[in-house]
Design a protein around this motif. Sequence first.
Motif, PDB file in Angstrom:
ATOM      1  N   HIS A  75      39.430  37.315  37.459  1.00 26.34           N
ATOM      2  CA  HIS A  75      40.821  37.149  37.879  1.00 26.34           C
ATOM      3  C   HIS A  75      40.871  36.142  39.024  1.00 26.34           C
ATOM      4  N   GLU A  88      36.639  39.488  32.891  1.00 29.98           N
ATOM      5  CA  GLU A  88      37.307  40.112  34.048  1.00 29.98           C
ATOM      6  C   GLU A  88      37.274  39.192  35.276  1.00 29.98           C
ATOM      7  N   ALA A 130      45.435  38.367  27.328  1.00 26.42           N
ATOM      8  CA  ALA A 130      44.699  38.032  28.548  1.00 26.42           C
ATOM      9  C   ALA A 130      45.520  38.410  29.780  1.00 26.42           C
ATOM     10  N   ALA A 188      39.579  36.674  30.642  1.00 29.08           N
ATOM     11  CA  ALA A 188      40.001  38.078  30.601  1.00 29.08           C
ATOM     12  C   ALA A 188      38.852  38.968  30.145  1.00 29.08           C
ATOM     13  N   SER A 202      45.420  42.195  30.131  1.00 32.79           N
ATOM     14  CA  SER A 202      44.087  42.685  30.500  1.00 32.79           C
ATOM     15  C   SER A 202      43.785  42.416  31.966  1.00 32.79           C
ATOM     16  N   LEU A 203      44.268  41.290  32.469  1.00 36.50           N
ATOM     17  CA  LEU A 203      44.039  40.927  33.875  1.00 36.50           C
ATOM     18  C   LEU A 203      45.188  41.369  34.781  1.00 36.50           C
TER      19      LEU A 203
END
Length: 350
Positions: free
Chosen positions: A167, A165, A197, A162, A200-201
């Motif tokens: 994903h 970044e 996490a 996360a 955030s994602l």
Amino acid sequence: SEAQNPATTAWRTARERQKDNAASYAGAAKACERMHGPRPRDISKLGRSCATAGFADVPLLRAVSDAAMLKAQTFEVQDLVNTAWAFAKLLVADMPLLKVISCASQRRIEDFNHQDMAMMTWSFARQCLQDPPLLASISRHAVRRSGDFVPQTLSNTLWAVAILEFHDEPLLKSLAGAAVKDIARFTGQGLANTVWACASLQFADAPLLQAVATTSLATARNFNAKDIASTAWAFAKIAFENAQLSEALTAVALNKLRNFSVRELASMAWSLAAQLLYDTPLLDGVSKQAIEKLPSGDYEGQAIASIAWAWSTLAITDTPLMQALSVAACAKAGDLGPQSLANLIWACAS
């Protein structure tokens, strides 16, 4: 002999937390400089010793880095992981070394276990260093070995990807599935890191979110300030509604509010405003603590904007708090990004 080995002496010193006893480290540095063929395990052990003791000695770290780059292709997985971890722990961004470690790790990825993958990912996340080839390699291997992961390595890996970044849907789904099966053994920090996490994602895995919510509800009384604030922020960010959990987090936050940092106060305030939850005792407590702690300056500019945004969103008039935020904003003007500035201006206008 092993007993006289500088790396062994340095490691023993580090484990005893004798940070001020630099003699063993100095001897280790000289040994690295004069030895053309130090053992790979000694190289990684020296780096780990420095990190464990918090001893960021530049000559020694340079010697470790030079030796590691020469020997990286002969490193065992443990040596690669420990060296990356050591430089990350000390926040020493040695890009040439990390590139070499990355390449060697990709070649040895089949030998990585769940802890190795978690530590390597954490090491790059700690310094916010994105390495797509390495992350892709770890991701493919982690998907195949997701059943081996335990709560700590699951939450640490999710937190790290996360931060970076990264994903990767197959990775996230496989780790989420493993986490749901073992959710009862997660600590408060593990639960908070996991849902943080996801938020955030923007990975809204319903079974995982429900499992985290249920377990958090049962264990919230044991959460520390950071766990409470991160969990509240994350569930609000991802718009996962659970009234019982919100009430539990609010109650435990009120009891532990004195331990909250300004950043954690901001996260708590933002979560309430994002859900339009008017909890007067908690909001009053956040205001009081913020006024007391803002003069310290120990926070990022975004925290100021988040608190201001929350109060404006909830249409709360609190002149002492807004005055404290204004003073703090002037002091942190250089730390305010465009979004934070926009939120502050909107809050003032409101």
